[in-house]
Design an enzyme around this catalytic site. Sequence first.
Site, PDB file in Angstrom:
ATOM      1  N   TYR A  52      11.420   3.550  -2.430  1.00 47.79           N
ATOM      2  CA  TYR A  52      12.269   4.722  -1.820  1.00 47.79           C
ATOM      3  C   TYR A  52      13.817   4.770  -1.509  1.00 47.79           C
ATOM      4  CZ  TYR A  52       8.125   7.194   0.372  1.00 47.79           C
ATOM      5  OH  TYR A  52       7.151   7.930   0.230  1.00 47.79           O
ATOM      6  N   LYS A 107       0.499  -5.243  -4.713  1.00 46.17           N
ATOM      7  CA  LYS A 107      -0.185  -5.358  -6.150  1.00 46.17           C
ATOM      8  C   LYS A 107       0.291  -6.254  -6.929  1.00 46.17           C
ATOM      9  CE  LYS A 107      -2.311  -2.995  -9.318  1.00 46.17           C
ATOM     10  NZ  LYS A 107      -3.669  -2.978  -9.442  1.00 46.17           N
ATOM     11  N   ASP A 124      -5.177  -1.064  -4.829  1.00 51.19           N
ATOM     12  CA  ASP A 124      -6.231  -0.016  -5.328  1.00 51.19           C
ATOM     13  C   ASP A 124      -7.576  -0.554  -4.672  1.00 51.19           C
ATOM     14  OD1 ASP A 124      -6.016  -2.626  -6.585  1.00 51.19           O
ATOM     15  OD2 ASP A 124      -6.563  -1.846  -8.661  1.00 51.19           O
ATOM     16  N   ASP A 172       2.816   4.827   2.582  1.00 52.51           N
ATOM     17  CA  ASP A 172       3.004   6.214   2.525  1.00 52.51           C
ATOM     18  C   ASP A 172       1.470   6.872   2.186  1.00 52.51           C
ATOM     19  OD1 ASP A 172       4.157   8.865   2.578  1.00 52.51           O
ATOM     20  OD2 ASP A 172       4.278   8.843   0.429  1.00 52.51           O
ATOM     21  N   ASP A 199      -1.816   8.267   4.515  1.00 51.80           N
ATOM     22  CA  ASP A 199      -2.524   9.839   4.431  1.00 51.80           C
ATOM     23  C   ASP A 199      -4.041   9.524   4.027  1.00 51.80           C
ATOM     24  OD1 ASP A 199      -0.028  11.049   4.643  1.00 51.80           O
ATOM     25  OD2 ASP A 199      -0.282  12.325   3.164  1.00 51.80           O
TER      26      ASP A 199
HETATM   27  C1  IPM Z   1       6.017  10.662   5.512  1.00 46.37           C
HETATM   28  C2  IPM Z   1       6.553  11.545   4.683  1.00 46.37           C
HETATM   29  C3  IPM Z   1       7.818  11.267   4.085  1.00 46.37           C
HETATM   30  C4  IPM Z   1       7.693   9.760   3.395  1.00 46.37           C
HETATM   31  C5  IPM Z   1       8.566  12.283   3.356  1.00 46.37           C
HETATM   32  C6  IPM Z   1       8.730  13.688   3.897  1.00 46.37           C
HETATM   33  C7  IPM Z   1       9.910  11.705   2.837  1.00 46.37           C
HETATM   34  O1  IPM Z   1       5.542  11.690   3.417  1.00 46.37           O
HETATM   35  O2  IPM Z   1       6.691  10.361   6.282  1.00 46.37           O
HETATM   36  O3  IPM Z   1       4.978   9.922   5.309  1.00 46.37           O
HETATM   37  O4  IPM Z   1       7.561   9.785   1.996  1.00 46.37           O
HETATM   38  O5  IPM Z   1       8.029   8.875   3.916  1.00 46.37           O
HETATM   39 MG    MG Z   2       3.846  10.677   3.778  1.00 43.60          MG
END
Ligand code: IPM
Ligand code: MG
Length: 356
Positions: free
Chosen positions: A142, A191, A223, A247, A251
């Site tokens: 990042y 990884k 993975d 990240d 999710d």
């Molecule tokens: C998160 C989001 C952010 C990230 C984006 C909006 C930059 O996806 O907080 O998970 O990738 O960190």
């Molecule tokens: Mg995110």
Amino acid sequence: MNYKIALVKGDGIGPEIVDSAVRVLEVIGEKYGHSFEFNEYLAGGAAIDACGDPLPEESVKGCLASDSVLFGAVGGPKWDGLSGDARPEKGLLRLRQALELFTNLRPAKLYGGLKDDSPPRADIVAKGSDIMILRELTGGIYFGERGYREGKYGKEAYDTEAYSVMEIERIAHVAYQTAMKRGKNLISVDKANVLETSRLWREVVHRIGEQYPEVTCKDMLVDNAAMQLVRNPGQFDVVVTSNMFGDILSDEASQITGSIGMLASASLGNTKRGLYEPIHGSAPDIAGTGKANPIATILSAAMMLRYSFDLTEEADAIEEAVNKVLDAGYRTADIAGGAEGALSCTEMTDTIISYL
Ligand code: IPM
Ligand code: MG
């Protein structure tokens, strides 16, 4: 006590969900005798529209001068054409960096009331799941060197992943300390079969682990971790991983909890000041429709009370209220499969407040 909270509502559903969390905090303040002073600052697309910068200096100063930051979400199709540094998301990334928030805590806890709303098979969900994901937040790909150059096949773009020993050490300490307060079971995701940064990550995480002999630390390739999260989420207690893997995996983990609309987060550094935000985005498609689920932001506010202000009882009260509301069958559209009768953002907030 008086607490100064910076509100960065951002874009899309950001304003609606932050307003919901503020209402909950106000009720908590009244009930427990605290006063919260809220000051709004711009970031993301809203800041680009107002002054051409996704994170104006004034917002950084305001957040630094606050006891904590409550953040909504940034981004949307309106700003999709902008170049990397000018994008709304860059505002959030710069804010995380300016506040030196290197640890991102993302609890993925399945509330009992949502067992039937969680996509994994019932027998998998029945075992329950309560995972604390620690995502490194101010390093890795990042923030590495990036750009365009002439490559073997002509013009190419590149991003680089870099991690220093220091950056891995400090998140590893937080990970082991978090594991000590929970099930003493840490899984470090990397990884290492391919990436040099992951090999260093592994080495440092284990070296730091010698200081925490009570914690069992296992490595898992990313993975495989992605697969195991769906196959057997119950095996995870605390997970520590890099910025990008965190990240993605957070999710994924949100789907075990029923909806990404449920996942709160706390971003912390070496001070008590943190940034608290839902892990979901600005959901521009439902902005202004009242369909947003405020729970992730309300739970983020609870994390603020717990981690920045040490108001444990107050944080417990919010989490308990959310739990009861879900047990009682109340749902927003995202956790009701879009069903009729789902509560709006405001109605869900009212209901949670009525259980406080
Ligand atoms: C998160 C989001 C952010 C990230 C984006 C909006 C930059 O996806 O907080 O998970 O990738 O960190
Ligand atoms: Mg995110």
